[in-house]
Write an enzyme that holds these catalytic residues in place. Structure first.
Site, PDB file in Angstrom:
ATOM      1  N   ASN A 157      -0.603  -1.371   9.134  1.00 28.16           N
ATOM      2  CA  ASN A 157      -0.711  -1.248  10.581  1.00 28.16           C
ATOM      3  C   ASN A 157      -1.965  -0.476  10.986  1.00 28.16           C
ATOM      4  OD1 ASN A 157       2.174  -2.147  10.676  1.00 28.16           O
ATOM      5  ND2 ASN A 157       2.479  -0.100   9.825  1.00 28.16           N
ATOM      6  N   ALA A 196       4.081  -1.178   1.175  1.00 27.23           N
ATOM      7  CA  ALA A 196       3.356  -0.484   2.230  1.00 27.23           C
ATOM      8  C   ALA A 196       2.920  -1.517   3.258  1.00 27.23           C
ATOM      9  CB  ALA A 196       2.152   0.261   1.672  1.00 27.23           C
ATOM     10  N   GLU A 238      -4.094  -0.780   1.246  1.00 28.54           N
ATOM     11  CA  GLU A 238      -3.748  -0.753   2.664  1.00 28.54           C
ATOM     12  C   GLU A 238      -4.925  -0.277   3.510  1.00 28.54           C
ATOM     13  OE1 GLU A 238      -1.120  -2.303   3.358  1.00 28.54           O
ATOM     14  OE2 GLU A 238      -0.382  -2.324   1.297  1.00 28.54           O
ATOM     15  N   GLU A 260       5.378  -7.070  10.148  1.00 31.47           N
ATOM     16  CA  GLU A 260       4.908  -8.238   9.400  1.00 31.47           C
ATOM     17  C   GLU A 260       6.061  -8.823   8.602  1.00 31.47           C
ATOM     18  OE1 GLU A 260       1.338  -9.668   6.375  1.00 31.47           O
ATOM     19  OE2 GLU A 260       1.544  -7.550   6.835  1.00 31.47           O
TER      20      GLU A 260
END
Length: 878
Positions: free
Chosen positions: A270, A267, A303, A126
């Site tokens: 994914n 962080a 996350e 990203e």
């Protein structure tokens, strides 16, 4: 002259993709200098596709071969550009494109794409890192199912991790091995992840409420497994909370987290394989502070929550970044509030918003929560997108109510699961369930700047009416000279002089449940039958991200501090009182006078100390920072007077209530074992704030107690707090204590970062020389983002007086570091450059010196798009 000037990407020019990708099969053979990636991509043309060339994104790739349906293409069939691969002709029916690229992960200092650092292979994709792995349609609205085979030499990389579930693994000849990971959920390329290396694992499990077992794994550098237990506990609590509050259940068989020491961000979410900066995973009482524990908890949650708000539903394009980030920040803030003190968490969030986002909104880098254009998307991972984006979600909940908000979220999840959505689609869900037109509210996403809301009180004792006159104004920002009124929910409360809540009534249609919704440039709210003028408690809970201007007197602030039922406004009463004294003190210092402070303020704080909520009292006793004061002054800022005013007010408080503080510090001392819970962290926070005040007012008493705490501490929170206080007092004791700390923790990079950061923030004339010397320390590496941020970043962002030195040496130093860092890691360089964002608000001499430093950066022959974009915008005339 710059040779890499970034091109402008505009929201208005968004076009649906001509091609979509259904499946991606990656075969990655890891080797330091020659990693080979075979990407088999199943493509199909969309209804709006054309017969023209197919253009794929790529960056610094070496192409070995390319084939369509197994047939290798001749060089004449494609064209390689600096950032693209163009297939000149493509089949009109679906086909499989196979691309083989060669990479050098060890040479990838940008830490974007696939890189190897500290012995670990890792990816960061990203926003546009996947194109550094293979040629691809690297955009978030192209979602595919990924299967990844990872092959590596087993002795170097015994652990092979990828997205989704592991479906196969085994040994190969000559010491090699492989693993195959399959993610059944479609995702954009920015969520791809791969990690390989020699890692230790802390394992756990979680059973979803539907009874599905989930295998959990946190992977860390071998030997540090004992510092990952809190992160695992935070993950389990996050998973449980998301089921209970948002009805979100995890959807894979495994959830893995990997902590790495070289990472540009905090962080990355994914799918099924989160990658973390190790500072947000590793913790033990001996090495981590209460703040570290709280950050780990919050970022683990953030996350993980992205699994639904970001992964299952992603953003259509990068202009919609706030759709996943603002919503997920709101969710992690709510989680932390539930886990700890909601009042203290709200104060902490608003402090962050004001110090970072309000500052951004008032400077040359101001932009809407949803930008309309960008040159480099990496530069829009900002407080505006994250923190202000979260505040918009909070306002939405305030406007439509808790239950309708819950219904709207549920509708959003059910309707857009598996898609790449937009802000409009998100808001439509809430408009539908609430039967409310949110078109006006949506302007919050499109208009930059922080609104200023003024409330003027008018009380007529004869006719017994009490009138509030509201007005709102937002100043011009870059590219937006004209501003429109916004929808602003303002929660109100009223207090009688005796401290009781006053209940006022009105028939105004925009006032419901103590919330007045300001929608016009100005409006009035009238209450009748009011026998005595109440004290106004406005913007309770900080119900909107605005700057509030009222005519609240000091006497009224004292009543609010003592009796307001809204904890945020109790804190705000102290902050407002302190800010008035601090600005007045700075003005007096600039004019050559000694500041005169109001003793009633110190007396009020003395009364505060009689409370029993330690964490909240610690917040009440913490003065506005130098940055807060500068932001409030806003123009013609002279940093030295701000520093001196703050020090003198703290000294004034210490001298007035020092004896009381000394007694309380003794009571707060405990022999109980350290626990990073709300109660223990609140007690430590209060004691350390009190020691700081006492050491400033009565150094002979305070520093003695502080030194004793440093020596006897059994946890990093108390030891580092003591060191931080001692560091503010020049002399042999300071230097000896700093050296002692380095001797104990010199081999622990994350603890050493605290040591670097602390010294970089000392507000003394010799700090720049200290920073330059620390750059030669064996524990410092300019190539490591954490080390660079801890030393240079802290100096630039947290040391107002020394970064803004009168001789310009601070600007010159940081500008040189930016130029050097840009050659290897543009993202980190651009973040450092952000320290200049307030340069136009400085007094003329400093303003000129800062401008010269920025122009020096701008004149460099080669600048990355990241740094070029920031320096162009920072220097641009509004």
């Amino acid at each position: 002259m710059r040779t890499d000037t970034p091109q402008v990407v505009r929201l208005s020019e968004y076009k649906k993709p001509d091609w979509l990708i259904d499946d991606v099969h990656l075969d990655v053979t890891l080797d330091d200098g020659r990693t080979r990636v075979i990407a088999s991509i199943s493509l199909r043309m969309t209804d709006n596709g054309t017969d023209g060339p197919l253009v794929l994104d790529g960056d610094e790739l070496v192409l070995e071969s390319i084939a369509i349906d197994g047939n290798t293409l001749p060089a004449s069939a494609y064209r390689i550009g600096r950032k693209t691969l163009t297939l000149l002709e493509t089949p009109k029916v679906p086909f499989v494109l196979t691309i083989i690229t060669l990479l050098d992960p060890a040479a990838n200092t940008q830490l974007m794409g696939l890189y190897k650092s500290s012995g670990i292979y890792c990816t960061q994709c990203e926003a546009e890192g996947f194109r550094r792995i293979t040629y691809f349609l690297d955009r978030p609205d192209v979602m595919a199912i990924y299967t990844t085979r990872i092959t590596a030499y087993k002795a170097d990389a015994p652990i092979l991790l990828g997205n989704g579930n592991k479906i196969q693994s085994g040994d190969l000849a000559d010491g090699w091995h492989y693993a195959v990971w399959h993610d059944p959920h479609p995702k954009p390329s920015y969520l791809f992840a791969l990690v390989a290396g020699n890692l230790g694992k802390v394992g756990g499990s979680f059973t979803t409420r539907s009874g599905k077992p989930i295998e959990l794994g946190i992977y860390v550098e071998s030997g540090k497994e004992n510092r990952a237990s809190y992160a695992l506990d935070a993950l389990i609590r996050s998973m449980k909370w998301d089921e209970e509050i948002f009805n979100c259940e995890y959807d894979l068989d495994v959830f893995n987290i990997v902590a790495v020491s070289d990472f540009n961000m905090g962080a990355m979410e994914n799918k099924g394989l989160n990658v973390f900066n190790d500072k947000y995973i590793l913790a033990s009482p001996e090495t981590a502070t209460d703040s570290d524990y709280a950050n780990i908890e919050a970022i683990i949650a953030h996350e993980y929550f992205h699994n639904w708000t970001g992964n299952r539903i992603t953003c259509r394009d990068w202009f919609q970044l706030c759709l996943k980030e603002g919503l997920t920040v709101y969710r992690d803030q709510e989680f932390s509030a539930d886990e700890r003190s909601r009042a203290v968490k709200r104060i902490a969030d608003v402090k962050t918003l004001r110090s970072q986002q309000f500052t951004e909104d008032s400077g040359p880098l101001a932009h809407p929560v949803r930008p309309t254009e960008y040159r480099e998307i990496n530069n829009f991972y900002t407080p505006t997108v994250y923190e202000k984006g979260a505040e918009i979600i909070r306002m939405l909940k305030t406007l439509i109510g808790k239950e309708k908000f819950r219904e709207g979220i549920a509708l959003y999840f059910s309707k857009y699961d598996g898609t790449a959505a937009t802000i409009e689609e998100f808001l439509t869900c809430f408009a539908k369930v609430s039967n409310r037109d949110l078109a006006h509210f949506a302007k919050w996403y499109d208009q930059a700047g922080t609104p200023r809301v003024s409330i003027v009180e008018d009380y007529n004792p004869e006719e017994k009416y009490y009138k509030l006159i509201f007005s709102q104004k937002t100043f011009a920002t870059p590219g937006q000279p004209i501003k429109e009124p916004l929808v602003i929910p303002i929660e109100l409360g009223f207090i009688n002089q005796n401290g009781t809540e006053a209940v006022l009534k009105t028939s105004h249609r925009d006032y419901t449940n103590n919330i007045f919704v300001l929608t016009e440039a100005s409006s009035e709210l009238i209450f009748n039958d009011v026998s005595t003028k109440p004290i106004l408690s406005a913007l309770r809970g900080f119900s909107a991200p605005v700057i509030l201007e009222t005519n609240t007197s000091d006497d009224d602030r004292l009543v609010l501090l003592s009796y307001d039922s809204d904890t945020f406004n109790r804190w705000q009463a102290v902050q407002g009182y302190a800010m008035k004294l601090l600005i007045s003190g700075a003005d007096q210092i600039r004019s050559g006078q000694a500041p005169q402070f109001d003793p009633r303020f110190a007396e009020a704080l003395s009364q505060v100390l009689k409370g029993d909520d330690h964490a909240f009292i610690a917040q009440l006793l913490t003065l506005p920072s130098e940055g807060d004061i500068a932001r409030e002054i806003s123009m013609n800022i002279e940093p030295d007077s701000i520093r001196d005013s703050r020090y003198l007010l703290k000294q004034f408080i210490g001298k007035h209530i020092g004896r009381q503080i000394e007694q309380i510090c003794t009571k707060l001392t405990t022999t109980e074992s350290y626990r990073p819970d709300a109660e223990g962290s609140g007690r430590r926070a209060l004691r350390n704030v009190l020691l700081d005040i006492l050491s400033t007012g009565y150094p002979e008493i305070g520093l003695k107690l502080t030194s004793e705490q440093y020596q006897n501490a059994d946890n990093m929170t108390d030891r580092f707090a003591a060191l931080s206080i001692i560091a503010q007092h020049a002399g042999d004791v300071r230097e000896d204590t700093l050296n002692h700390f380095a001797q104990i923790y010199g081999n622990d990079p994350l603890v050493l970062d605290k040591w670097f950061s602390l010294q970089a923030a000392i507000p003394e004339d010799g700090t720049l020389a200290r920073v330059l010397k620390l750059m030669e320390h064996p524990g410092f590496s300019a190539r490591n983002p954490n080390r660079l941020r801890s030393l240079v970043g802290s100096f630039a962002a947290s040391n107002l007086s020394q970064f803004n030195r009168k001789d310009g040496a601070g600007y010159e130093f940081v500008s040189k570091i930016v130029i050097q860092t840009d050659l290897s890691n543009p993202q980190v360089a651009a973040r450092l450059l952000g320290a200049f964002k307030t340069w136009r608000s400085l007094e003329p001499k400093r303003r000129s010196l800062a401008q010269t430093a920025l122009q020096t950066i701008e004149r460099q022959e080669k600048l990355s798009p990241d740094v070029s974009d920031i320096v162009m915008r920072t220097l641009a005339e509004n």
